[in-house]
Scaffold this active site. Structure first.
Site, PDB file in Angstrom:
ATOM      1  N   HIS A 112       0.823  -1.200   0.000  1.00 53.35           N
ATOM      2  CA  HIS A 112       0.000   0.000   0.000  1.00 53.35           C
ATOM      3  C   HIS A 112       0.863   1.257   0.000  1.00 53.35           C
ATOM      4  O   HIS A 112       1.963   1.265   0.546  1.00 53.35           O
ATOM      5  CB  HIS A 112      -0.913   0.018   1.228  1.00 53.35           C
ATOM      6  CG  HIS A 112      -1.865  -1.127   1.271  1.00 53.35           C
ATOM      7  ND1 HIS A 112      -2.336  -1.669   2.448  1.00 53.35           N
ATOM      8  CD2 HIS A 112      -2.442  -1.847   0.282  1.00 53.35           C
ATOM      9  CE1 HIS A 112      -3.170  -2.672   2.175  1.00 53.35           C
ATOM     10  NE2 HIS A 112      -3.249  -2.789   0.865  1.00 53.35           N
ATOM     11  N   TYR A 149      -0.273   1.146  13.820  1.00 50.09           N
ATOM     12  CA  TYR A 149       0.364   2.064  12.882  1.00 50.09           C
ATOM     13  C   TYR A 149       0.137   3.492  13.374  1.00 50.09           C
ATOM     14  O   TYR A 149      -1.003   3.884  13.624  1.00 50.09           O
ATOM     15  CB  TYR A 149      -0.278   2.004  11.496  1.00 50.09           C
ATOM     16  CG  TYR A 149      -0.484   0.671  10.851  1.00 50.09           C
ATOM     17  CD1 TYR A 149       0.109   0.399   9.618  1.00 50.09           C
ATOM     18  CD2 TYR A 149      -1.313  -0.302  11.401  1.00 50.09           C
ATOM     19  CE1 TYR A 149      -0.106  -0.804   8.967  1.00 50.09           C
ATOM     20  CE2 TYR A 149      -1.529  -1.508  10.769  1.00 50.09           C
ATOM     21  CZ  TYR A 149      -0.925  -1.754   9.552  1.00 50.09           C
ATOM     22  OH  TYR A 149      -1.152  -2.944   8.912  1.00 50.09           O
TER      23      TYR A 149
END
EC number: 5.1.3.13
Length: 196
Positions: free
Chosen positions: A62, A132
């Site tokens: 990604h 994250y």
């Protein structure tokens, strides 16, 4: 806290110093001031994400449009992962190369990747959980992917792992297709986000 380059400009592995005692263990999981010494600016955390994955789950590759893109600081809070940083910046001296880091609850390492780099996680066991810290909020119109099974990228997954991909990641283009279609960031556009 030890911060080391992954030999891809803008990518680092962070290993915390752990302090165990009879109660468990204590450590600093993130130090913005220490990270800033290596990346040249403070990581402005705008969003945190949490993913819980089954064994074999592969999330990525990604990335987001530059600017603003999305820098990430990723660590495991349960289970274990292989974290991959892929240089997808056209014109980069390490374009098409990748590095991997084991993220687990023993070493408690983290990976930092600057804006414009590709990111992928592969879960080594059920219920592995990653956190994250992100420099920008999720924006679906600006998000992109590259198929993590792209033979030219050639990510090496752990032995015994059968990759489980989302439909979106399965349908993602190869690195060559993304480059041909002008979907990849340029190295020059990303250079403001890291120091050499």
């Amino acid at each position: 806290m030890k911060i080391e380059s992954l030999d891809i400009p803008g990518a680092f592995v962070v290993t915390p110093r752990q302090f165990p005692d009879d109660r468990g263990v204590f450590m600093e999981g993130f130090r913005g001031d220490k990270l800033a010494e290596h990346i040249g600016h403070r990581l402005d955390v705008i969003q945190t994400n949490i993913s819980v994955s089954c064994k074999g789950a592969v999330r990525g590759i990604h990335y987001a449009d530059v600017p603003p893109s999305q820098a990430k600081y990723v660590t495991a809070v349960s289970g274990s992962f292989v974290d991959y940083v892929i240089d997808i910046r056209v014109g980069s001296p390490t374009f098409g190369q990748w590095r991997s880091v084991e993220l687990d609850t023993e070493t408690r390492r983290a990976v930092y990747l600057s804006e414009g780099l590709g990111h992928c996680l592969a879960s080594r066991e059920d219920d592995s959980t990653a956190v994250y810290l992100c420099s920008a909020a999720y924006n679906p119109e600006r998000e992109h992917g590259i198929n993590p099974l792209d033979l030219d990228v050639a990510l090496t997954f752990p032995d015994g792992i059968e990759p489980v991909l989302s439909p979106k990641d399965t349908a993602a283009p190869t690195l060559a297709e993304a480059q041909r279609d002008g979907l990849l960031p340029s190295y020059d556009a990303c250079r403001e986000f890291f120091v050499m």
